[in-house]
Motif scaffolding. Structure first.
Motif, PDB file in Angstrom:
ATOM      1  N   ASP A 221       6.769 -88.589 -49.082  1.00 53.45           N
ATOM      2  CA  ASP A 221       6.009 -89.837 -49.026  1.00 53.45           C
ATOM      3  C   ASP A 221       6.066 -90.429 -47.623  1.00 53.45           C
ATOM      4  N   PRO A 222       5.147 -91.370 -47.317  1.00 56.56           N
ATOM      5  CA  PRO A 222       5.258 -92.086 -46.039  1.00 56.56           C
ATOM      6  C   PRO A 222       6.593 -92.819 -45.941  1.00 56.56           C
ATOM      7  N   GLY A 223       6.937 -93.215 -44.711  1.00 54.52           N
ATOM      8  CA  GLY A 223       8.209 -93.873 -44.472  1.00 54.52           C
ATOM      9  C   GLY A 223       8.289 -95.265 -45.052  1.00 54.52           C
ATOM     10  N   PRO A 224       9.490 -95.855 -44.987  1.00 56.46           N
ATOM     11  CA  PRO A 224       9.704 -97.164 -45.625  1.00 56.46           C
ATOM     12  C   PRO A 224       8.833 -98.277 -45.053  1.00 56.46           C
ATOM     13  N   GLU A 225       8.492 -98.238 -43.748  1.00 56.05           N
ATOM     14  CA  GLU A 225       7.673 -99.316 -43.180  1.00 56.05           C
ATOM     15  C   GLU A 225       6.286 -99.343 -43.802  1.00 56.05           C
ATOM     16  N   LEU A 226       5.668 -98.187 -43.945  1.00 53.50           N
ATOM     17  CA  LEU A 226       4.347 -98.134 -44.586  1.00 53.50           C
ATOM     18  C   LEU A 226       4.443 -98.530 -46.056  1.00 53.50           C
ATOM     19  N   GLN A 227       5.494 -98.089 -46.714  1.00 50.77           N
ATOM     20  CA  GLN A 227       5.668 -98.458 -48.129  1.00 50.77           C
ATOM     21  C   GLN A 227       5.820 -99.968 -48.266  1.00 50.77           C
ATOM     22  N   GLU A 228       6.614-100.563 -47.374  1.00 46.94           N
ATOM     23  CA  GLU A 228       6.814-102.020 -47.444  1.00 46.94           C
ATOM     24  C   GLU A 228       5.525-102.767 -47.134  1.00 46.94           C
ATOM     25  N   LEU A 229       4.725-102.260 -46.194  1.00 51.03           N
ATOM     26  CA  LEU A 229       3.437-102.886 -45.886  1.00 51.03           C
ATOM     27  C   LEU A 229       2.518-102.823 -47.096  1.00 51.03           C
TER      28      LEU A 229
END
Length: 989
Positions: A221-229
């Motif tokens: 999956d994409p990294g945590p920053e993209l997930q948080e966004l």
């Protein structure tokens, strides 16, 4: 492009472009001619290469001067050329300067200035860097500059978003994402710009598209920053809305006043958490003590240190733990890469970091002191009332971080380094964590998190092998996993096959941005020259581990100096300590990838003559120690040759005494290393050395029953001797292989080997070698019941031994003749022959092995005569001898004889205890023949005690052993004993 004023300088031909590019990439620095030659001709230069380089340089100078440039732009400087940047504008220099100005503007909260500088820097680009120029070094630099450009573009878009220019950015961000679909930061900026422009649905679709591509191409999956966004957009988080940048605060009476006026700033500078993190539970728990050590209301700062070899995951562990404990540090999280091992940048100074940290903590740029001491004082004052987590990554020296340690307060400093940093006192003590490679299960789990669990679980054996080929080193594992993830048509086994070739493994794991070789190189360049040379030479040896005398032999120097350099390599994470061996010596070893890199360096930096000489010194030192150990154990029996072509290497007598305080223990400690030395010496054509070393190791192979090692070493040495036409070495190894077959009760194979050896010794004109073979053949004759032929062979061999002065072989022949006498029902003759054998052995200093054999034969003769008291005394003497030598198989035989004597004297319980101890020794040596004999006797003892069930069980197991190994005489004895015990039991019932 090269310009003078408004005019372009014509640079013709691929070679001119390549050489000019190399000079431009290193302005003001000398580029060696060898480097130019290597790049232009891709490692395969013609004989005239250096001349052709000079011609190209002359042509470039002429082209530049023809445009009116009077000064010399390209200067000759040994050992090559350099480009003088003085007075000339280089786009690379201008670009780097503008980016640095932009980064400074970002740090000082001047987004408009940052946007302007980034824009000017990116405007210098007119297409791909170094387009049309070939050569691996140039292409690598081009790739690096492209990465720098993209990073600058991402930084610029981030600043533009901060200034509210989200709508203007949308078209170029969309194009950038199409060009670089896996750049998470660019994706982040596009999605945020879409959301702020009122295109919420497009933003969500952009995230879904990103997730699909990441899963399809990377398996994650994409990294945590993209997930948080994504999550923030779903809930319309107010923090996503655009807020105009705050105006700089007005100056106050001082830094502390200005800081108080603005309120407390909470920085959060940690890098994103590591994707696919696996394992390290124990290490994370140890780091947790940094938080526990502060306690409620504590005013003390805590300090942690993570050390380990390059690529072991120090930064990943630090970042993972830092994210876990974020809530424990409400006043901020600071992060700095000190670049202690960066090939492109000088180490970051503590003054620069202090300046940035102070701004991050809310100090206005104008209030940051100029002097280092003033910065330290302000920094510690600011932290005194705060609880901040400070992560200092890639530290090389304690001096780098001393100014960055808080003076008081509840803050925590976590340092990562490849060095031990002995001056850094961690508190609590458990906060000093040394990272080793991942356990097997965690390494496979890491592969699965990146490649995908399904592919890894479908090939469990190959996945474990892949982890081992990567040394279970996180950097190597991630590189290998990324290659698999990017190539869905590859199986795990396919990559395992590619990595199995040791000569190519570093190449396979050094592709793309992350490179195992490059990470090792950064540490290697900081080694002291003597330690670096020892590291290279150690890589030439195929041994699994080693002690300090090996280093001394490689360098042809002193052991204490070698130990100092080895410990330096341990501190620098190039070697690891295995432990202390049975002789009290510290043992060291490589990780496989580190050894491959060392060998690669040795082949590049040491001549073939130096490499062979270094290995030769180690091998001949091995032979010196092994022969002395063999002499002390067996009295120095004959190697079976009339002359000796293998040179020995002198060794310090004090060290030799220390190593050989217990010779068999030294053999045991060095067993695997000695096996590797024999194989390597044979491969190098050192046939005399190889076969003499095998002969010296016979005392180990025999006493500890290491038959596979014996066979392996003998086969390698035999092949080397046969290739060299060395008849004596060939014969000696045929004989040793015959002894191995004899131990396995393969009489036909053993006889064939011995007869080949006999013919070779005869051809070589070596009577002593022939006599040794005759002695071995006599033993086989005895097993086959051919007593007359066996005795005749021994009578032929005995005078040869006496003439040659080979006392050990003489004693061996006498005690074998004693055994023949026993077999022929002549126990008194056996006593006399055994006594002669014992007297000979007692006259040989150190021949404890021969003395044990002769005494055992004497005890057996007394037992056959019914002289039980004498027999028990002699067997007890044998037990004492072999127990002192740690000769386990000899001890099993001695205890069996002692038990038989006690059983015949009626001491059944004592006999039973003795047999059980003998059985334990036999099991430890995995010698089925002696185990069967012991079980047969133990079964009889149980029968005599009235426990017929236990007796039958042991005898039945003995019978099964004799059938399995093919020993008809003993099979008959066991069958008869089993039948007799059954009948006796029935009568008692």
């Amino acid at each position: 492009m090269v310009t003078v004023g408004e005019r372009s300088v014509q640079v013709g031909g691929a070679r001119q472009r390549t050489i000019l590019a190399l000079l431009l990439l290193s302005p003001g620095r000398i580029v060696p001619v060898d480097t130019l030659v290597d790049v232009v001709w891709n490692g395969r230069p013609p004989a005239t290469a250096r001349t052709q380089v000079a011609i190209v340089i002359a042509a470039l100078r002429k082209a530049i001067k023809s445009e009116g440039v009077a000064e010399e732009v390209i200067a000759t400087a040994h050992p090559g050329y350099l480009l003088r940047p003085d007075g000339h504008v280089l786009d690379t220099v201008t670009f780097s300067s503008l980016v640095a100005q932009a980064e400074e503007a970002v740090r000082t909260h001047r987004p408009a200035d940052a946007a302007r500088c980034y824009g000017e820097a990116l405007a210098l680009w007119r297409g791909p860097a170094l387009a049309g120029v070939t050569g691996q070094l140039v292409e690598d630099e081009a790739a690096r500059w492209e990465e720098v450009r993209i990073n600058a573009y991402e930084a610029m878009t981030g600043v533009q978003l901060e200034l509210g220019r989200h709508q203007l950015l949308l078209p170029e961000l969309a194009a950038a994402v199409r060009e670089h679909p896996l750049r998470e930061r660019t994706r982040y900026h596009l999605i945020l710009a879409q959301y702020r422009s009122g295109r919420r649905a497009e933003a969500m679709e952009s995230f879904r598209e990103a997730r699909r591509q990441f899963i399809d191409e990377l398996g994650m999956d994409p990294g945590p920053e993209l997930q948080e966004l994504h999550d923030a957009i779903l809930r319309d988080d107010p923090s996503l809305a655009f807020e105009p940048p705050a105006e700089p605060a007005e100056g106050g009476e001082g830094a502390a006043d200005a800081l108080a006026a603005r309120g407390r700033v909470v920085p959060s500078e940690l890098p994103p958490d590591v994707p696919g993190f696996a394992g390290r539970g124990v290490e994370l728990a140890a780091l947790d003590t940094l938080v526990e050590g502060q306690g409620e209301g504590s005013r003390a700062s805590t300090v942690g240190l993570i050390t380990g070899v390059a690529g072991v995951g120090k930064t990943g562990l630090a970042v993972r733990w830092a994210h876990r404990v974020t809530e424990q540090y409400p006043d901020g999280r600071l992060f700095a890469d000190l670049r202690g091992y960066d090939e492109h940048h000088a180490p970051t100074t503590s003054g620069d970091i202090l300046s940035r940290f102070l701004r991050s903590l809310g100090v206005d740029s104008d209030d940051v002191p100029n002097g280092l001491e003033d910065r330290i004082a302000l920094y510690r004052s600011v932290l005194a009332e705060r609880r901040v987590l400070i992560v200092l990554d890639n530290v090389r020296t304690f001096a780098q971080i001393r100014p960055l340690l808080p003076g008081s307060g509840g803050s925590t400093v976590l340092v990562t380094s490849r060095e031990q940093l002995e001056q850094l006192v961690t508190w609590p003590q458990r906060g000093r964590v040394h990272l080793g490679v991942l356990p097997e299960a965690d390494a496979v789990e890491l592969l699965g998190r990146i490649v995908g669990e399904a592919r890894i679980q479908a090939a469990p054996g190959d996945s474990v092998r892949l982890a081992e080929l990567c040394d279970r080193l996180p950097l190597a594992l991630r590189i290998a996993a990324a290659r698999l993830a990017s190539k869905p048509h590859w199986t795990v086994r396919h990559l395992v096959t590619r990595l199995s070739d040791g000569r190519r493994r570093l190449d396979e794991l050094s592709q793309g941005e992350s490179q195992v070789r490059a990470s090792f190189e950064l540490s290697y360049r900081y080694l002291h020259k003597d330690a670096a040379r020892l590291y290279r030479l150690l890589g030439l040896l195929g041994v699994p581990d080693f002690t300090t005398w090996v280093g001394a032999a490689l360098l042809d120097g002193d052991v204490m100096d070698a130990e100092r350099l080895i410990e330096h390599l341990v501190d620098a994470q190039f070697l690891e300590v295995v432990g202390v061996d049975a002789t009290g010596q510290l043992r060291y070893r490589f990780q496989n990838l580190m050894r491959l890199y060392a060998e690669e360096l040795a082949r590049e930096e040491e001549s073939e003559e130096e490499r062979l000489a270094a290995c030769d010194r180690v091998f001949r030192t091995c032979l010196t120690i092994a022969e002395e150990a063999s002499r002390r154990e067996s009295g120095g029996g004959s190697a079976g040759t009339a002359d000796d072509g293998a040179a020995r290497r002198e060794m310090d007598s004090i060290l030799l005494e220390e190593l050989l305080a217990a010779p068999l223990e030294w053999f045991e400690a060095e067993r695997l290393a000695l096996v590797a030395v024999v194989e390597q010496a044979a491969e190098l054509g050192l046939d005399d050395l190889a076969w003499h070393l095998v002969v010296s190791m016979e005392v180990l192979f025999e006493s500890r029953n290491y038959l596979e090692d014996w066979r392996c070493c003998s086969e390698h040495a035999l092949e080397a001797a046969r290739t060299a036409g060395n008849l004596r070495g060939w014969a000696a190894m045929e004989r040793k292989l015959g002894l191995v077959e004899l131990r396995l009760r393969k009489l036909s194979e053993s006889t064939a080997r011995q007869e080949t050896a006999l013919a070779l010794y005869t051809e070589a004109g070596d009577p002593l070698g022939r006599a040794l073979v005759l002695s071995d053949l006599a033993f086989i004759d005895r097993i086959r019941g051919e007593r007359d032929q066996g005795m005749e062979r021994l009578r032929e061999a005995l005078p040869v031994f006496r003439t040659a002065g080979d006392r050990s072989s003489e004693a061996y022949a006498l005690q074998n003749m004693a055994q023949f006498a026993l077999d022929q029902g002549q126990p008194q003759v056996a006593v006399e022959l055994s006594q002669d054998a014992v007297r000979v052995c007692e006259s040989i200093k150190g021949d404890q092995h021969g003395l044990a054999l002769a005494t055992h034969r004497l005890a057996s003769a007394h037992l056959a005569l019914g002289q039980l008291e004498e027999a028990e005394g002699e067997f007890a003497r044998v037990v004492e001898i072999v127990r002192g030598r740690s000769d386990l198989i000899g001890l099993a035989h001695a205890l069996l004889g002692l038990g038989e004597t006690r059983l015949q004297s009626g001491a059944v319980e004592a006999a039973e205890r003795t047999f059980l101890e003998a059985l334990d020794m036999a099991r430890r040596t995995r010698s089925p023949m002696i185990e069967g004999q012991i079980r047969l006797s133990l079964g009889r003892a149980y029968g005599d005690r009235g426990d017929s069930e236990a007796g039958r069980a042991h005898i039945a197991e003995a019978l099964a052993v004799f059938r399995r190994i093919g020993s008809p005489p003993w099979e008959e004895k066991a069958a008869a004993a089993l039948q007799g015990l059954g009948e006796g039991s029935a009568q008692r019932t």
